[in-house]
Design an enzyme around this catalytic site. Sequence first.
Site, short mmCIF file in Angstrom:
data_model
loop_
_atom_site.label_atom_id
_atom_site.label_comp_id
_atom_site.label_asym_id
_atom_site.label_seq_id
_atom_site.Cartn_x
_atom_site.Cartn_y
_atom_site.Cartn_z
N LYS A 121 0.83 -1.21 0.00
CA LYS A 121 0.00 0.00 0.00
C LYS A 121 0.87 1.26 0.00
CE LYS A 121 -2.69 0.75 3.87
NZ LYS A 121 -2.66 2.17 4.26
N ARG A 145 -6.80 3.08 17.90
CA ARG A 145 -6.39 1.68 17.85
C ARG A 145 -6.00 1.11 19.21
NH1 ARG A 145 -3.10 0.94 12.19
NH2 ARG A 145 -5.00 0.80 10.94
N ASP A 195 2.24 -0.40 12.36
CA ASP A 195 1.07 -1.04 11.74
C ASP A 195 0.89 -2.49 12.19
OD1 ASP A 195 0.49 1.28 10.40
OD2 ASP A 195 1.51 0.68 8.55
N ARG A 226 -8.89 12.55 11.84
CA ARG A 226 -7.45 12.37 12.07
C ARG A 226 -6.68 13.70 12.04
NH1 ARG A 226 -5.42 7.22 8.89
NH2 ARG A 226 -3.64 7.63 10.25
C1 S3P Z 1 2.36 5.08 6.16
C2 S3P Z 1 2.94 5.53 7.29
C3 S3P Z 1 2.47 5.21 8.65
C4 S3P Z 1 1.55 4.00 8.64
C5 S3P Z 1 0.53 4.06 7.56
C6 S3P Z 1 1.18 4.16 6.19
C7 S3P Z 1 2.90 5.51 4.87
O1 S3P Z 1 1.77 6.31 9.18
O2 S3P Z 1 0.90 3.85 9.88
O3 S3P Z 1 -0.27 2.89 7.57
O4 S3P Z 1 2.56 4.93 3.83
O5 S3P Z 1 3.70 6.45 4.88
P1 S3P Z 1 2.56 7.54 9.88
O6 S3P Z 1 3.51 8.05 8.90
O7 S3P Z 1 1.53 8.56 10.21
O8 S3P Z 1 3.19 6.93 11.10
#
Ligand code: S3P
Length: 437
Positions: free
Chosen positions: A25, A352, A322, A131
Amino acid sequence: MPALSEAVIRPAARVRGSVRVPGDKSISHRYALLAALAHGRSTIRNYSTGADCASTLACLRALGVQIDTAAGRDGRGPTVRIVGRGLRGLHRPAAALDAGNSGTTMRLLSGVLAAHGFTAVITGDESLRRRPMRRVIEPLTLMGARVDGDGDRPPLTITGADLRPIDYAVPVPSAQVKSAVLLAGLQTPGETTVREAASTRDHTELAVRVFGGRLTAAGGGITVSGGAPLAAAELEVPGDVSSSTFWAVTAAALPGSDVELTDLGLNPTRTALFDVLERAGAIVERAIESEAGAEPRGRIRVRHGSLRPLTIGEEDVPALIDELPALAAMATHGGEIHVTGAAELRVKESDRISALAAGLRALGAEITELPDGFHVRGRRPLTGGTAHAAHDHRLAMAFAVAALGASGPSLITGADAVAVSYPGFFETLAALTGADG
Ligand code: S3P
């Protein structure tokens, strides 16, 4: 596939088999955004099938980017072709951009739009609109964009500008904030530097270089030299290690399990989970087989060993953020986990910490909520029960993992949330547990 709003999970003794999870993702978002800013037509294979990454494509289309998708081969995710518009080449959208449930879309796209000379609004679903966005508003405003939220929250109204480069220390470790600043800096003549106290996933850094951007990383600072055009690229997204986490923890939890995860992204900023599983006593074999787009990829095999107690502290959290719901679910199978320094979990797709505690407790688990973490004491078997996913894909999957160890069937409500990152999750669960007939 029709939306699955409730899932029944029956107890399972073990999981066995080989799985190829959907494309990553985080990497899919970045490739799509950079392809839109490049010159020429990029091809991205095995793009994530999750709804979050579809949100990024929908936003880019609304910004005038030509995007075609075609089914992937051999069960892989779709191939996405994107005709880039060049740096600062996006068009003013006709309506508000909808990032759906995707925090990554909203935050990274904010960085992209901050350098464009028009006003655009980015909104999202109910969960995303709760958020915090101050973290991107602040640096992008320092660079000269005008970014207004509803206080700290979405929707964001962004009026882009000729930005100035900044040297910015990110207050909370966040790959999304780091990436927003780098994407703005990439479109800004001069050197923009981002500093992070704890390293977070480095997919943006790797991808910028693949598209021909100039970026250096040294001494905790990441510097992008902006303003130089990017070139289209041919890319293949590896499997999402955070999606594979659910199978890895299940294999570690259930005696007799043996799961192989193939075609997996093994970027070292994402693989701390496997070290933790080894600490807990699981048998983990890893093999890096190739590299694509500077992202290592390969296979991981996880077998049950023992399930020793785990302690996770603040320094471990950025690399595991995550994976914490899945580790909590693993601990309900007779292990134990104490997590602190993870207050960030409260501002993810759900709170969470409290939603995890509520769901696991509903399944019969013993979990104590802490201000910045949780403590699970696993006593098998759980009673089973009804757990609510709270519009959070990772909680829906974590509750399913916990429910496998219950003495009777459990129900997960809001189970369709899995589509955000892993649409085929329940089918794969059935195949691995032998419940698919
Ligand atoms: C992500 C960064 C993380 C993660 C999210 C995806 C990304 O969040 O929790 O699922 O793709 O950069 P944060 O950067 O806010 O920690």
